[in-house]
Design an enzyme around this catalytic site. Structure first.
Site, PDB file in Angstrom:
ATOM      1  N   ARG A  26     -14.043  -0.898  -9.707  1.00 52.30           N
ATOM      2  CA  ARG A  26     -13.849  -2.270  -9.258  1.00 52.30           C
ATOM      3  C   ARG A  26     -14.594  -2.494  -7.943  1.00 52.30           C
ATOM      4  NH1 ARG A  26      -7.909  -4.430  -7.938  1.00 52.30           N
ATOM      5  NH2 ARG A  26      -8.185  -3.280  -5.999  1.00 52.30           N
ATOM      6  N   ARG A  46       3.657 -10.776  -2.284  1.00 51.25           N
ATOM      7  CA  ARG A  46       4.219  -9.523  -2.778  1.00 51.25           C
ATOM      8  C   ARG A  46       4.618  -8.574  -1.650  1.00 51.25           C
ATOM      9  NH1 ARG A  46      -1.403  -7.208  -5.544  1.00 51.25           N
ATOM     10  NH2 ARG A  46      -1.726  -5.530  -4.067  1.00 51.25           N
ATOM     11  N   GLU A  56      -6.160 -12.127 -12.593  1.00 47.57           N
ATOM     12  CA  GLU A  56      -5.037 -12.077 -11.641  1.00 47.57           C
ATOM     13  C   GLU A  56      -4.789 -13.412 -10.960  1.00 47.57           C
ATOM     14  OE1 GLU A  56      -5.853  -8.823  -8.973  1.00 47.57           O
ATOM     15  OE2 GLU A  56      -7.955  -9.343  -8.755  1.00 47.57           O
ATOM     16  N   HIS A  59       0.807  -1.228   0.000  1.00 47.13           N
ATOM     17  CA  HIS A  59       0.000   0.000   0.000  1.00 47.13           C
ATOM     18  C   HIS A  59       0.827   1.258   0.000  1.00 47.13           C
ATOM     19  CE1 HIS A  59      -3.790  -1.650  -0.036  1.00 47.13           C
ATOM     20  NE2 HIS A  59      -3.463  -2.524   0.877  1.00 47.13           N
ATOM     21  N   ASN A  97      -0.139  -7.262 -10.468  1.00 40.72           N
ATOM     22  CA  ASN A  97       0.455  -7.339  -9.118  1.00 40.72           C
ATOM     23  C   ASN A  97       0.135  -8.688  -8.498  1.00 40.72           C
ATOM     24  OD1 ASN A  97       0.954  -4.655  -9.590  1.00 40.72           O
ATOM     25  ND2 ASN A  97      -0.669  -3.903  -8.252  1.00 40.72           N
ATOM     26  N   ASP A  98      -1.130  -9.061  -8.553  1.00 42.88           N
ATOM     27  CA  ASP A  98      -1.517 -10.346  -7.985  1.00 42.88           C
ATOM     28  C   ASP A  98      -1.117 -11.502  -8.881  1.00 42.88           C
ATOM     29  OD1 ASP A  98      -2.664 -10.026  -5.419  1.00 42.88           O
ATOM     30  OD2 ASP A  98      -4.328  -8.940  -6.341  1.00 42.88           O
ATOM     31  N   CYS A 107      -3.621  -3.281 -15.527  1.00 41.08           N
ATOM     32  CA  CYS A 107      -3.721  -2.220 -14.509  1.00 41.08           C
ATOM     33  C   CYS A 107      -2.817  -2.465 -13.311  1.00 41.08           C
ATOM     34  CB  CYS A 107      -5.171  -2.041 -14.061  1.00 41.08           C
ATOM     35  SG  CYS A 107      -5.844  -3.488 -13.246  1.00 41.08           S
ATOM     36  N   ARG A 164     -10.113   1.731  -7.246  1.00 37.71           N
ATOM     37  CA  ARG A 164     -10.094   0.743  -6.161  1.00 37.71           C
ATOM     38  C   ARG A 164     -11.063   1.207  -5.082  1.00 37.71           C
ATOM     39  NH1 ARG A 164      -4.106   0.776  -7.267  1.00 37.71           N
ATOM     40  NH2 ARG A 164      -3.470  -1.388  -7.524  1.00 37.71           N
TER      41      ARG A 164
HETATM   42  C1  PEP Z   1      -3.336  -6.054  -9.335  1.00 39.18           C
HETATM   43  O1  PEP Z   1      -3.468  -7.068  -8.660  1.00 39.18           O
HETATM   44  O2  PEP Z   1      -2.507  -5.941 -10.243  1.00 39.18           O
HETATM   45  C2  PEP Z   1      -4.194  -4.885  -9.112  1.00 39.18           C
HETATM   46  C3  PEP Z   1      -4.192  -3.876  -9.944  1.00 39.18           C
HETATM   47  O3  PEP Z   1      -4.972  -4.873  -8.023  1.00 39.18           O
HETATM   48  P1  PEP Z   1      -4.487  -4.649  -6.517  1.00 39.18           P
HETATM   49  O4  PEP Z   1      -3.054  -4.182  -6.568  1.00 39.18           O
HETATM   50  O5  PEP Z   1      -5.414  -3.647  -5.948  1.00 39.18           O
HETATM   51  O6  PEP Z   1      -4.641  -6.011  -5.939  1.00 39.18           O
HETATM   52 MG    MG Z   2      -5.172  -7.415  -7.453  1.00 46.06          MG
END
Ligand code: PEP
Ligand code: MG
Length: 588
Positions: free
Chosen positions: A332, A471, A437, A189, A460-461, A508, A296
């Site tokens: 989302r 992560r 993801e 975060h 990211n996920d 994203c 988000r």
């Molecule tokens: C991701 O997982 O890439 C994403 C954009 O969502 P978050 O980082 O909020 O899990």
């Molecule tokens: Mg995600």
């Protein structure tokens, strides 16, 4: 010099502001005798207001979500009435002359010593509840705190273990120029918030809180991942020069906001913004995004003391849409669980693997009323308004794993539409999309595409699940490399599958804003990128230097390399040659 993970680019110099577990009064020594009574009154006032707050919260959550979910607030209230706990705080203020903040910090330490190592899940849970209560108490003390820390008026570097969204809210009025955290990674975060504000940041710097104190001079180099505490004058001069170069380039690039995002050979791109709220939607416009690719919504809940009702959500979504570039926004649905918890939806009982557990739509499915409320609010926010420009609203569902879930989601959306129709409440046309993801969904993408209007790749996920590496765990986050050969292969197969059936696909995750990853994705055929607004000017500038053929060539070259390190160094060298003017910004 300390080395960490470079999470938000740029170089900055400022004065450290150390955030310990709770906001300990910075620079404040022991109380004078005559201050003791006032300090106890301050604590009692915060305790009274916390109790009122919890009661209101309990009532509201009970009505909107149910008795079970609201019970946690009764537990929190009982902690505030606990005679031992209250007695300890009083005694430490009275006998040891500690400030409220320091006494609360000591209280947490005391209970942590007592409960943390317990093998009993129930007792460990109680520690989390005490933390929550202490955070609530400190939020009522924070107004006083902000006054006390008013001396920190210059550029401030926040040094913390991990920055929570609630703490960022508290820091809102501080001139934060840099962030350094002990925990965290590229996608934690703190990193996401830093990037969305264009603040240089370094994460994963073990022990930095012990080695830094409030008031120290700190250099943050967010390109290299370096942190320097109390540098000598030569180092300081060198970094002042780098800091200037970085800010000059940033100011220069800000001028491209009104130019279209287009490659050197004329391929049009969509550069969209990832946002957490209305303020970010405004900065998306200021940075020259063509729309919002990811809103988000969980921040609405995380920063909110209670469950936001349908009308409240509707007003916020309308605001976000109106503030988004071209009134285009992808909203989302709630994505909590994993590392983010919202107390009023219940905390999973100490999950051993929270990221693989009860999060996102898995959690929303179990709160059907709550979920339906959010979907209704999004549908209503999309309703066209008379005499106003058209809106483009998309609804995006996180963590979709299989086809059954998509069918279930479709059914919920249909039910919301039927309800609104029956109630004669206007709603708009909303595209239905899934976040890609979960690796299982990547494998089956061709089957899932028939059930969605669009896809958004949450790299990211996806990367953390693909590499089986949390992560946010600094011990393994080095494995979470978006440029790993395995990731490139999976991403290419997904983009190709979507393009084959002309299903719009956006990426994203944070990699969309990283120059090296951007060119590789462009080479795969991706044309829609959603990123922190602060990255848009750089990516737009980079796009103007590359042709599609160059990007395809770089992808082919990357695929010939066998390790992430080689891919990265090849791309770094190529990018410096392609866009030398971006040197101050290009990350390692
Ligand atoms: C991701 O997982 O890439 C994403 C954009 O969502 P978050 O980082 O909020 O899990
Ligand atoms: Mg995600």
């Amino acid at each position: 010099m300390r080395k960490g993970i470079a999470v938000s680019p740029g170089v900055t110099i400022g004065t450290a502001y150390c955030i310990h577990e709770v906001f300990v009064d910075p620079g404040r020594g022991l109380l004078e005798s005559h201050e003791v009574a006032g300090e106890i009154a301050k604590f009692e006032n915060a305790r009274k207001r916390s109790i009122q707050d919890l009661r209101a919260l309990q009532q509201k959550v009970e009505q909107q979500v149910g008795k079970e979910a609201a019970a946690i607030f009764a537990v929190h209230e009982s902690i505030l009435h606990d005679a031992t706990l209250v007695g300890k705080v009083h005694a430490w203020i009275q006998d040891e002359h500690l400030s409220c903040q320091a006494a609360l910090a000591q209280l947490l330490e005391y209970y942590r010593g007592l409960l943390d190592r317990s093998r009993d899940d129930y007792l460990r849970e109680r520690l989390a509840d005490i933390r929550d209560v202490v955070e609530r108490l400190t939020s009522f003390l924070s107004a006083a705190l902000r006054k006390d820390s008013g001396a920190l008026s210059g550029p401030t570097i926040v040094v913390a273990d991990e920055l929570l969204p609630s703490q960022v809210v508290m820091l809102g009025d501080k001139p934060v120029h840099g962030i350094v955290t002990q925990a965290g990674s590229q996608t934690s975060h703190a990193a996401i918030i830093a990037r969305s504000r264009g603040i240089p940041a370094v994460s994963g710097v073990a022990g930095i809180l012990r080695q830094t104190k409030t008031g120290d001079t700190v250099i943050v180099d967010g390109r290299e991942g370096h942190v320097i505490v109390n540098p000598d004058s030569e180092v300081l001069t060198a970094y002042r020069k780098l800091e200037r170069e970085f800010t000059d380039l940033r100011d220069q690039l800000a001028h491209n906001r009104d130019q279209p995002a287009i490659t050197r050979d004329g391929q049009r791109l969509e550069l969209l913004a990832n946002i957490n709220g209305v303020a970010d939607a405004q900065s998306a416009t200021a940075m020259g995004a063509s729309g919002v690719g990811l809103y988000r919504t969980e921040y609405l809940y995380l920063a909110h003391a209670s469950v936001p009702g349908e009308e409240e959500q509707l007003a916020i979504y309308r605001d976000v849409i109106a503030s988004s570039p071209n009134r285009s926004a992808t909203i989302r649905t709630l994505d909590i669980g994993g590392d983010k918890t919202v107390p009023f939806l219940g905390r999973a009982q100490q999950e051993a693997n929270p990221f693989m557990g009860w999060r996102s739509i898995r959690l929303s499915f179990e709160h059907p009323n709550f979920f339906l409320t959010q979907i209704r609010a999004i549908l209503r926010a999309a309703a066209p308004l008379p005499d106003s420009e058209p809106k483009h609203v998309q609804m995006l569902f996180p963590m979709v794993t299989n086809l059954e879930e998509l069918r279930r989601l479709r059914a919920i959306v249909r039910r919301a539409q039927q309800q609104l129709q029956a109630e004669d409440k206007p709603y708009g046309k909303v595209a239905f999309g899934m976040m890609l993801e979960v690796p299982a969904a990547a494998v089956m993408i061709d089957q899932l595409l028939g059930s969605v209007d669009f896809v958004s790749i949450g790299s990211n996920d996806l990367v953390q699940y693909l590499m089986a590496a949390d992560r946010d765990n600094p011990k393994v986050s080095h494995l979470c490399q978006p440029l790993a050969p395995a990731v490139i292969r999976v991403l290419e197969s997904v983009v190709t599958a979507c393009n084959r059936v002309h299903r719009p696909v956006t990426l994203c995750g944070e990699m969309a804003g990283q120059p090296q990853a951007f060119v590789i994705l462009l080479g795969m055929g991706l044309r829609r990128f959603s990123m922190s607004p602060a990255f848009i000017p750089t990516v737009k500038e980079l796009a103007a230097h590359v042709t599609v053929a160059m990007a395809e060539n770089l992808l082919a070259k990357a695929k010939q390399q066998k390790t992430t390190r080689k891919i990265r160094s090849m791309l770094n060298a190529e990018l410096l040659a392609i866009a030398p003017n971006l040197k101050p910004i290009l990350m390692q």
